[in-house]
Design an enzyme around this catalytic site. Structure first.
Site, short mmCIF file in Angstrom:
data_model
loop_
_atom_site.label_atom_id
_atom_site.label_comp_id
_atom_site.label_asym_id
_atom_site.label_seq_id
_atom_site.Cartn_x
_atom_site.Cartn_y
_atom_site.Cartn_z
N ASP A 44 0.73 -1.17 0.00
CA ASP A 44 -0.17 -0.06 -0.05
C ASP A 44 0.97 1.19 0.04
O ASP A 44 1.63 1.60 1.05
CB ASP A 44 -0.84 0.07 1.26
CG ASP A 44 -1.98 1.01 1.25
OD1 ASP A 44 -2.24 1.63 0.06
OD2 ASP A 44 -2.95 0.54 1.81
N CYS A 84 -5.94 4.34 -4.52
CA CYS A 84 -6.01 2.86 -3.86
C CYS A 84 -7.18 1.91 -4.55
O CYS A 84 -6.91 1.07 -5.22
CB CYS A 84 -6.45 2.92 -2.63
SG CYS A 84 -6.43 1.06 -1.67
N ASN A 283 -0.02 1.95 -5.72
CA ASN A 283 0.38 3.24 -6.12
C ASN A 283 1.56 3.62 -5.50
O ASN A 283 2.06 3.16 -4.84
CB ASN A 283 -0.89 4.34 -6.01
CG ASN A 283 -1.36 4.21 -4.51
OD1 ASN A 283 -2.73 3.84 -4.64
ND2 ASN A 283 -0.78 4.82 -3.76
#
Length: 495
Positions: A44, A84, A283
């Site tokens: 993440d 996300c 990302n």
């Protein structure tokens, strides 16, 4: 395998199925199915800047580096959106987010969802003989579209359906699923680390990145000093930036230990060799100028793939992960689902998939057809409307800022970050070479020479000598939008 209907023959019910591999009974599948297991590890907000295998000699990522040694790394891998939920929707469908309907974040008031008729990767694998399970961050909807056979652990409903455990605990929790049967499995392993927490709140741990519970079971914390971190060129080299980067590194080292434990589980159960393992991030790093932008800092990401089969590391790789096998081809997250289906020997029939399999790149270093990628950002939070579309080759990038009349909006965690608040307090007018005004108010087009200006600081879009190139890339962008049913295609006429 796609089961169309069932019929009853005497006392036996038989499923009539079609697929691109031999039809077997459910009883025989567990004994005969030798297709590879699949583990997709999704970090993440992990940028390309903080992994040993990609050249950072400060951050400690021995287990991620070991995957690169057993497999290969992609030098030009790109998310299609730096947010996300939209990015995860692309990862698990092979469709651009503007095609599948996940225009922004899924949780709370944002409430974006993919369309009900989208067919996702876990559903396709589940229909074709794979056990499917997920653990950790989910952040997608609706549940029926992104359905897994087993949910190994959920977090609080108001916490983006994310697991509140250390990555090592996640690996331990996955052990039962991995060893459940001989039937091949797909495990979606999605950590909170190294996502940023909210620095203005008080958590039991002073570190504002990653896991937000008290203590990290199974983790040996690696503490980094601000003076030791490597500040990437798209961030200002300030004490505030270094402090947050040190916390970011610490969170990455937690994640790395979880990956080490997961690999240990796979090896202990004899599953490692016949498992396709992919390591990637949704990302870029959660700093202003990276996440939620289509600049490379937000979308140029790590992709490490350990293919199933015999492992033959390249010469010198055992000592230095940067000497391991690497690929220069341009791939994007829209290519992940078709690649996994290719390895799983599952037909794409019945699913709209816009990417293509890069299995030939891994197996034979296929060169042709991998020379450009596209990106599509519309929103992050629902309040952050700022649609952009992008085409990027190895030499140039064109960004179309569709709502360029608006100020560029900030995500809450970026607005509240120590690094940005420090910039505001000190009245700094430049942010890592880019004027703050240019960062907040962008022209309709941005054209960058990616070889000579990798930090994307000099906009060439309005220089006469680049008008022809801009027109060529604009045409490619329009074709991309037409081919992916982009609702924002109409903005060429009406914006």
């Amino acid at each position: 395998m796609r089961c169309i209907r069932t019929v009853t023959l005497g006392a036996m019910t038989v499923a009539l199925c079609t697929a691109n591999f031999a039809v077997q009974s459910a009883q025989d599948t567990s004994k005969m199915d030798s297709r590879p297991n699949i583990v997709m590890i999704v970090a993440d907000d992990h940028g390309l800047d903080a992994i040993g295998a990609y050249g950072n000699q400060v951050v400690q990522t021995p287990n991620i580096d070991a995957l690169a040694k057993d497999g290969s790394r992609f030098e030009n891998a790109f998310a299609t959106v730096s947010s996300c939920s939209p990015s995860r929707s692309v990862i698990l469908t092979g469709q651009q987010n503007h095609t599948n309907g996940m225009y922004g974040l899924e949780h709370k008031q944002h409430h974006f969802r993919s369309f009900d008729d989208v067919k996702s990767l876990p559903v396709m694998l589940g229909e074709n003989g794979y056990r499917t399970g997920r653990i950790g961050k989910y952040h997608l909807g609706p549940e029926d579209v992104y359905k897994f056979d087993q949910v190994l652990s959920k977090g609080a409903a108001n916490d983006m359906q994310s697991i509140a455990r250390s990555p090592v605990e996640m690996a331990d929790k996955s052990a039962g699923f991995i060893g459940e049967s001989q039937q091949p499995f797909f495990l979606y392993f999605a950590s909170d680390d190294p996502h940023r927490g909210h620095p203005f709140e008080t958590y039991p741990q002073p570190n504002t990145f990653g896991n937000r519970q008290q203590g990290y079971p199974g983790i040996t914390e690696v503490v980094y000093q601000p003076e030791d971190v490597l500040v990437p060129p798209y961030l200002p080299d300030t004490p505030a930036a270094r402090k947050e980067l040190a916390q970011y590194y610490q969170s990455i080292s937690r994640l790395d230990q979880g990956i080490g434990k997961l690999v240990q589980v796979l090896k202990a159960q004899g599953k490692y060799q016949n498992t396709l393992i992919l390591y990637l991030s949704d990302n870029g790093i959660a700093f202003p100028g990276a996440k939620t932008t289509l600049y490379d800092a937000g979308i140029h990401l790590p992709l490490i793939v350990k293919a199933p089969g015999v492992i033959q590391p390249s010469e010198g790789c055992a000592q230095d992960a940067q000497l391991c096998t690497s690929h220069e081809q341009m791939v994007s997250w829209v290519d992940l689902t078709p690649t996994i289906l290719d390895y799983a020997n599952v037909s794409r029939s019945g699913a709209e998939i816009q990417g293509k399999s890069f299995k030939p790149v891994i197996e034979s270093d296929q060169k042709s057809g991998w020379d450009q990628v596209f990106a599509s950002h519309t929103m992050h939070e629902v309040m952050m409307y700022y649609p952009m579309r992008m085409v990027r080759t190895k030499d140039y990038k064109l960004i179309w800022n569709i709502a360029n009349g608006l100020s560029y909006p900030f995500a809450a965690d970026l607005q509240q970050s120590l690094i940005w608040q420090d910039v505001l307090r000190r009245g700094i007018t430049q942010y890592a070479g880019r004027q703050i005004e240019d960062f907040l108010h962008r022209p309709e087009f941005e054209l960058f020479d990616m070889k000579n200006d990798p930090q994307e600081l000099h906009n060439l879009a309005y220089l006469a000598q680049f008008h022809e190139l801009r027109a060529q890339l604009t045409l490619q962008l329009k074709t991309f939008e037409q081919n992916t049913d982009d609702p924002w295609l109409s903005k060429w006429q009406y914006e």
